[in-house]
Enzyme design. Structure first.
Site, PDB file in Angstrom:
ATOM      1  N   GLU A 134      -2.566 -14.095  -1.228  1.00 11.76           N
ATOM      2  CA  GLU A 134      -2.268 -12.750  -0.734  1.00 11.76           C
ATOM      3  C   GLU A 134      -1.069 -12.760   0.215  1.00 11.76           C
ATOM      4  O   GLU A 134      -0.243 -11.854   0.184  1.00 11.76           O
ATOM      5  CB  GLU A 134      -3.490 -12.155  -0.034  1.00 11.76           C
ATOM      6  N   GLN A 140       5.489  -8.687  -0.624  1.00 14.51           N
ATOM      7  CA  GLN A 140       6.914  -8.486  -0.904  1.00 14.51           C
ATOM      8  C   GLN A 140       7.434  -9.406  -2.014  1.00 14.51           C
ATOM      9  O   GLN A 140       8.648  -9.572  -2.152  1.00 14.51           O
ATOM     10  CB  GLN A 140       7.756  -8.728   0.372  1.00 14.51           C
ATOM     11  N   ASP A 187      -3.214  -1.720  -0.586  1.00 19.53           N
ATOM     12  CA  ASP A 187      -1.787  -2.046  -0.534  1.00 19.53           C
ATOM     13  C   ASP A 187      -0.997  -0.930  -1.205  1.00 19.53           C
ATOM     14  O   ASP A 187      -1.546   0.132  -1.533  1.00 19.53           O
ATOM     15  CB  ASP A 187      -1.526  -3.398  -1.199  1.00 19.53           C
ATOM     16  N   GLY A 199      11.166 -16.129   1.269  1.00 19.99           N
ATOM     17  CA  GLY A 199      11.595 -15.159   2.269  1.00 19.99           C
ATOM     18  C   GLY A 199      10.478 -14.789   3.245  1.00 19.99           C
ATOM     19  O   GLY A 199       9.354 -15.264   3.140  1.00 19.99           O
ATOM     20  N   CYS A 222      -3.904   3.508 -19.350  1.00 20.95           N
ATOM     21  CA  CYS A 222      -4.646   3.623 -18.095  1.00 20.95           C
ATOM     22  C   CYS A 222      -6.096   4.047 -18.328  1.00 20.95           C
ATOM     23  O   CYS A 222      -6.351   5.015 -19.055  1.00 20.95           O
ATOM     24  CB  CYS A 222      -3.954   4.626 -17.176  1.00 20.95           C
ATOM     25  N   TYR A 250      -5.183  -5.001   5.045  1.00 22.96           N
ATOM     26  CA  TYR A 250      -5.202  -5.269   3.608  1.00 22.96           C
ATOM     27  C   TYR A 250      -5.627  -6.707   3.312  1.00 22.96           C
ATOM     28  O   TYR A 250      -6.525  -6.948   2.501  1.00 22.96           O
ATOM     29  CB  TYR A 250      -3.838  -4.991   2.976  1.00 22.96           C
TER      30      TYR A 250
END
Length: 348
Positions: free
Chosen positions: A37, A42, A138, A81, A203, A120
């Protein structure tokens, strides 16, 4: 019936049939869930897979993570990063070793109190690894909620995040909280895509999605525009001495704290006197750009040959092997790193 109340059964059936096979799902130990997680913040799943594997090889458990030398930790994280994530991982690992005997805590409040762990991440760990009925909201979940419920609230606000967390908690099946949270995230990551491009025909909520029924899929979710990034012009110097290149460690605080960089300075011009580096040339090696969250670097790359081996304090000469294996150079210097490897490997 509220559309969200209709979601759990079709969503879990869809997840059973469509969930991606991921290593942290195959073995959802608390450490694995936590590590995955944090890495996925990002960062795309495809980019994380190799990092996750290499990281577990170097630090197979919490005690090993706590004991990793910082330079090794940063090198393992190089390219992902947001390096504060790695530092917080290690801070939390040390706390778990000291306070919990190396066993990951199962209490939500204790998990939430670990460095770098927010609502989260705590929700994901406690629901997936410990089966606790707590939401994990999230950006993917916010988007799914906004579309299914036709909610035009700004998903970047704390009020909206709290509202969505409460709504998710209210419909979460107590017998499968981890699967439900993962299914919501998976739906947002693979079907209810951002930027007005969802795959609505795939979906499980298509029959009761308010945004689809109202033809508002492209309008939702609503998110306030970000402030424009500040642009900084910089010059990055690749200073060579025989078969090595100069690196310096960045300050311990601030942007890219504690990582290694090719010496850089704001604006353009020769190496400043305080560097105490006598460059025999200063040829242009092209341009590069890197985007941070709030800053955008526009970089001019220059190469130089140093006249002596002397370097300022905190600088090192690195050969090709050390550049590849030892020193963590962030992605902001990716183009400079390519040029350095090319030169040091005899292709320049």
């Amino acid at each position: 019936m509220d559309p969200l109340e209709r979601l759990p059964i079709p969503l879990l059936e869809w997840f059973r049939d469509n969930a991606r096979r991921l290593p942290w799902r195959e073995d959802p130990a608390p450490y694995h869930v936590w590590l995955s997680e944090v890495m996925l913040q990002q960062t795309r799943v495809a980019a994380v897979l190799d990092y996750y594997r290499r990281f577990l090889e170097a630090a197979p458990d919490i005690a090993a993570l706590a004991a990793l030398p910082e330079d090794r930790l940063m090198k393992l994280w190089q390219g992902l990063g947001y390096y504060s994530r790695a530092r917080n991982l290690q801070k939390a690992a040390k706390m778990i070793v000291e306070d919990y005997g190396g066993q990951f805590p199962s209490d939500y409040a204790a998990v939430r109190a670990l460095p770098g762990v927010g609502d989260y991440t705590a929700g994901a760990i406690c629901s997936i690894a410990f089966g606790q009925a707590v939401p994990a909201v999230d950006g993917n979940v916010l988007r799914v909620y906004a579309r299914i419920c036709g909610d035009g609230g700004d998903i970047s606000t704390p009020q909206m995040k709290k509202k969505v967390s409460e709504a998710v908690r209210a419909v979460m099946p107590l017998e499968a909280p981890g699967a439900f949270n993962q299914a919501l995230m998976e739906l947002g990551a693979t079907v209810c895509l951002p930027n007005g491009a969802p795959l609505c025909e795939k979906c499980p909520a298509r029959d009761f999605c308010a945004a689809l029924a109202q033809d508002r899929v492209g309008e939702l979710p609503v998110k306030a525009a970000k402030k424009p990034r500040r642009v900084e012009q910089r010059t990055v110097w690749l200073i060579f001495r025989e078969n090595t290149v100069a690196l310096r460690r960045r300050p311990g605080r601030g942007l890219l704290a504690g990582l290694w960089e090719f010496p850089s300075r704001p604006g353009d011009g020769p190496p400043p006197p305080e560097w105490d580096v006598e460059a025999l040339s200063g040829e242009s090696a092209g341009q590069a750009k890197h985007i941070f969250t709030h800053i955008e670097w526009h970089m001019t790359l220059r190469t130089a040959e140093a006249a002596t081996d002397a370097l300022p304090e905190g600088w090192v000469w690195a050969d090709g092997a050390e550049l590849k294996q030892k020193y963590a150079v962030p992605n902001a210097f990716e183009r400079a790193l390519e040029l350095a490897h090319k030169r040091l490997n005899g292709r320049g």
